[in-house]
Design a protein around this motif. Structure first.
Motif, PDB file in Angstrom:
ATOM      1  N   ALA A  54      -5.335  -2.700 -13.154  1.00  0.00           N
ATOM      2  CA  ALA A  54      -5.886  -1.735 -14.107  1.00  0.00           C
ATOM      3  C   ALA A  54      -6.640  -0.620 -13.381  1.00  0.00           C
ATOM      4  N   VAL A  55      -7.393  -0.982 -12.365  1.00  0.00           N
ATOM      5  CA  VAL A  55      -8.093   0.035 -11.575  1.00  0.00           C
ATOM      6  C   VAL A  55      -7.091   0.920 -10.848  1.00  0.00           C
ATOM      7  N   ALA A  56      -6.022   0.324 -10.336  1.00  0.00           N
ATOM      8  CA  ALA A  56      -4.977   1.105  -9.673  1.00  0.00           C
ATOM      9  C   ALA A  56      -4.403   2.151 -10.623  1.00  0.00           C
ATOM     10  N   ASP A  57      -4.146   1.760 -11.863  1.00  0.00           N
ATOM     11  CA  ASP A  57      -3.622   2.709 -12.850  1.00  0.00           C
ATOM     12  C   ASP A  57      -4.633   3.824 -13.127  1.00  0.00           C
ATOM     13  N   ALA A  58      -5.914   3.459 -13.165  1.00  0.00           N
ATOM     14  CA  ALA A  58      -6.957   4.460 -13.405  1.00  0.00           C
ATOM     15  C   ALA A  58      -7.043   5.445 -12.243  1.00  0.00           C
ATOM     16  N   LEU A  59      -6.850   4.963 -11.033  1.00  0.00           N
ATOM     17  CA  LEU A  59      -6.854   5.848  -9.873  1.00  0.00           C
ATOM     18  C   LEU A  59      -5.700   6.838  -9.941  1.00  0.00           C
ATOM     19  N   ILE A  70      -9.144  -2.157   2.228  1.00  0.00           N
ATOM     20  CA  ILE A  70      -9.978  -2.742   3.267  1.00  0.00           C
ATOM     21  C   ILE A  70     -10.573  -4.047   2.764  1.00  0.00           C
ATOM     22  N   GLY A  71     -11.359  -4.698   3.619  1.00  0.00           N
ATOM     23  CA  GLY A  71     -12.102  -5.865   3.218  1.00  0.00           C
ATOM     24  C   GLY A  71     -13.511  -5.792   3.767  1.00  0.00           C
ATOM     25  N   GLY A  72     -14.039  -6.896   4.258  1.00  0.00           N
ATOM     26  CA  GLY A  72     -13.307  -8.091   4.623  1.00  0.00           C
ATOM     27  C   GLY A  72     -11.941  -7.773   5.208  1.00  0.00           C
ATOM     28  N   GLU A  73     -11.006  -8.593   4.914  1.00  0.00           N
ATOM     29  CA  GLU A  73      -9.615  -8.385   5.280  1.00  0.00           C
ATOM     30  C   GLU A  73      -8.758  -8.408   4.037  1.00  0.00           C
ATOM     31  N   ALA A  74      -8.169  -7.259   3.716  1.00  0.00           N
ATOM     32  CA  ALA A  74      -7.391  -7.140   2.482  1.00  0.00           C
ATOM     33  C   ALA A  74      -6.210  -8.101   2.456  1.00  0.00           C
ATOM     34  N   TYR A  75      -5.623  -8.381   3.624  1.00  0.00           N
ATOM     35  CA  TYR A  75      -4.442  -9.238   3.627  1.00  0.00           C
ATOM     36  C   TYR A  75      -4.763 -10.698   3.297  1.00  0.00           C
ATOM     37  N   LEU A  76      -6.051 -11.059   3.213  1.00  0.00           N
ATOM     38  CA  LEU A  76      -6.415 -12.426   2.857  1.00  0.00           C
ATOM     39  C   LEU A  76      -6.318 -12.685   1.359  1.00  0.00           C
ATOM     40  N   ARG A  77      -6.122 -11.646   0.561  1.00  0.00           N
ATOM     41  CA  ARG A  77      -5.855 -11.841  -0.868  1.00  0.00           C
ATOM     42  C   ARG A  77      -4.363 -12.037  -1.063  1.00  0.00           C
ATOM     43  N   SER A  78      -3.988 -13.082  -1.751  1.00  0.00           N
ATOM     44  CA  SER A  78      -2.564 -13.366  -1.938  1.00  0.00           C
ATOM     45  C   SER A  78      -1.873 -12.339  -2.822  1.00  0.00           C
ATOM     46  N   ASP A  79      -2.654 -11.614  -3.638  1.00  0.00           N
ATOM     47  CA  ASP A  79      -2.052 -10.622  -4.531  1.00  0.00           C
ATOM     48  C   ASP A  79      -2.040  -9.217  -3.926  1.00  0.00           C
ATOM     49  N   VAL A  80      -2.356  -9.096  -2.629  1.00  0.00           N
ATOM     50  CA  VAL A  80      -2.383  -7.779  -2.009  1.00  0.00           C
ATOM     51  C   VAL A  80      -1.005  -7.130  -2.030  1.00  0.00           C
ATOM     52  N   TYR A  81       0.046  -7.935  -1.902  1.00  0.00           N
ATOM     53  CA  TYR A  81       1.406  -7.387  -1.896  1.00  0.00           C
ATOM     54  C   TYR A  81       1.741  -6.787  -3.258  1.00  0.00           C
ATOM     55  N   GLN A  82       1.293  -7.462  -4.317  1.00  0.00           N
ATOM     56  CA  GLN A  82       1.524  -6.951  -5.672  1.00  0.00           C
ATOM     57  C   GLN A  82       0.788  -5.632  -5.886  1.00  0.00           C
ATOM     58  N   LEU A  83      -0.441  -5.559  -5.372  1.00  0.00           N
ATOM     59  CA  LEU A  83      -1.223  -4.335  -5.522  1.00  0.00           C
ATOM     60  C   LEU A  83      -0.599  -3.189  -4.729  1.00  0.00           C
ATOM     61  N   GLU A  85       2.539  -2.800  -3.891  1.00  0.00           N
ATOM     62  CA  GLU A  85       3.766  -2.401  -4.571  1.00  0.00           C
ATOM     63  C   GLU A  85       3.466  -1.590  -5.832  1.00  0.00           C
ATOM     64  N   HIS A  86       2.458  -2.012  -6.576  1.00  0.00           N
ATOM     65  CA  HIS A  86       2.085  -1.326  -7.817  1.00  0.00           C
ATOM     66  C   HIS A  86       1.668   0.117  -7.528  1.00  0.00           C
ATOM     67  N   LEU A  87       0.851   0.298  -6.518  1.00  0.00           N
ATOM     68  CA  LEU A  87       0.394   1.644  -6.172  1.00  0.00           C
ATOM     69  C   LEU A  87       1.532   2.483  -5.594  1.00  0.00           C
ATOM     70  N   ALA A  88       2.319   1.892  -4.713  1.00  0.00           N
ATOM     71  CA  ALA A  88       3.395   2.637  -4.074  1.00  0.00           C
ATOM     72  C   ALA A  88       4.427   3.109  -5.093  1.00  0.00           C
ATOM     73  N   LYS A  89       4.730   2.271  -6.058  1.00  0.00           N
ATOM     74  CA  LYS A  89       5.700   2.659  -7.089  1.00  0.00           C
ATOM     75  C   LYS A  89       5.178   3.781  -7.971  1.00  0.00           C
TER      76      LYS A  89
END
Length: 417
Positions: A54-59, A70-83, A85-89
């Motif tokens: 939802a925040v991605a859509d608002a951006l 960024i993080g921490g380490e962003a790649y440690l979230r399992s849903d980072v790939y979904q995010l 892809e959502h932004l890139a699309k």
């Protein structure tokens, strides 16, 4: 860490978050001794997947063109790939800034497949110094492997280095290592006294040291350009040294280190926080820049207000509303005051307790040097120990000398608040 980049004002019609740096988790596989956010354990109240999207859509609605995770380490979230892809699309250029310890070949390829365009890997010294700052033996080697994995996956690879008293004399060695590894752009920025770095005031560079640091970076860039020319390489495809927004300003090397091959007359345009830059913390707190201390600069939380409402809040829009009236110290009378507005806001605030006076400036340090003076910062207050926190320093002038001030001549304190 600041990975925020300079946005030229004439590139846009009106203020909007062209470039967003988004901390999607505070969880980290390092516990770096200079980490501004004191990353490590995950926050208890981080945004869930639905909230992230939802925040991605608002951006996207607000006009963000590039988002750095960024993080921490962003790649440690399992849903980072979904995010990603959502932004890139949605047409957003998605990048990631990382310490690289766990950026395996498989993770890098999966991120690339999801749409990640570029990775910035932080290298903060040769192996011994890097590992000390990262509080993790083997961290340097892992970061260099991360560069290899990201390049193999087909991403643009850059690197950031936080410059401090532990590594400032290693800059040529760091540059040589990164150039050999195929890094395209190397960005130098100062370690600011925020978070865990505030617990190590002895690591923070003294203001006059900026002269040596920037002179060295300019020499490195000149050498890289000469090597590229000798082999007939395109400048866009060759190693390039740039300055982060808290390292400058207006010295003789400004065009060389602030420009791009396609634009030779660039210079620091002033703090862009809340004008064309936005920062989001993993619990939904929004600031005008990811590096700003949270308490004085939070504009709201996406769980309570829309991103559009937060974007126009007083705490976010301070660079849009400010005038030179808030400047103090040497910055108040500086020739560049109208444009610079005391440089990087977060560095000034975390050092001196408020923005408007920035001693980490080439032009200023050089001017004082010609008068036989230099500024030093003296640690005065400890940081409380929370993410994005800061303590405080006093700013003083003393004779330009490697020796203490002569007996009977005291350094002159400058009022800091």
């Amino acid at each position: 860490m600041s990975s925020s980049r300079t946005i030229r004002e004439h590139e846009v019609d009106q203020p909007r978050p062209i470039y967003t740096v988004w901390e999607i988790t505070l969880r980290c596989d390092h516990a770096c001794a200079h980490c501004g956010s004191r990353a490590g354990p995950v926050r208890d109240d981080e945004l869930d997947t639905a909230e992230l999207l939802a925040v991605a859509d608002a951006l996207v609605e607000l006009g963000s063109r590039e988002v750095t995770l960024i993080g921490g380490e962003a790649y440690l979230r399992s849903d980072v790939y979904q995010l990603v892809e959502h932004l890139a699309k949605a047409g957003v250029r998605v990048t990631m800034q990382t310490g690289g310890r766990g950026l395996t070949a498989a993770r890098a390829q999966r991120l690339r497949d999801a749409g990640l365009a570029a990775v910035g890997v932080s290298i903060d010294g040769t192996a011994a110094v890097h590992d000390r700052l990262r509080a993790s033996p083997g961290s340097h080697d892992a970061a260099m492997r991360a560069i290899e994995h990201a390049r193999a996956a087909g991403m643009v690879v850059t690197s950031n280095s936080q410059i401090n008293q532990l590594n400032m004399h290693e800059l040529p060695a760091i540059a040589a290592e990164l150039e050999a590894a195929g890094v395209l752009v190397w960005r130098g920025q100062l370690t600011a006294p925020m978070g865990r770095a505030a617990d190590h005031p002895e690591w923070i560079v003294q203001p006059y040291m900026v002269l040596e640091i920037i002179d060295t970076l300019a020499q490195i860039q000149a050498g890289a350009s000469a090597r590229a020319q000798a082999r007939g390489a395109s400048e866009m495809e060759s190693f390039r040294v740039t300055l982060g927004n808290n390292l400058g300003y207006y010295g003789p090397h400004e065009p060389l280190l602030r420009s791009r091959p396609d634009r030779r007359d660039r210079f620091f345009p002033g703090c862009q926080a809340g004008r064309y830059v936005l920062g989001i913390e993993s619990d939904g707190t929004v600031k005008g820049c990811p590096s700003l201390p949270t308490a004085p600069y939070q504009g709201g939380n996406v769980r309570e207000l829309s991103l559009e409402q937060i974007w126009d809040s007083e705490a976010i829009r301070f660079t849009r509303d400010r005038s030179t009236d808030e400047l103090w110290g040497h910055c108040a009378s500086c020739y560049y005051a109208d444009v610079c507005r005391a440089g990087c806001s977060f560095t000034s605030h975390s050092t001196l307790g408020r923005r408007g006076n920035n001693p980490f400036c080439y032009y200023r340090a050089d001017k004082l040097r010609k008068q036989g003076l230099r500024e030093v910062i003296v640690h005065a207050r400890a940081a409380p120990g929370s993410p994005y926190d800061f303590g405080g320093f006093e700013l003083r002038e003393q004779p330009w000398s490697d020796l203490p001030p002569p007996a009977g001549r005291r350094s002159l304190p400058v009022v800091t608040s």
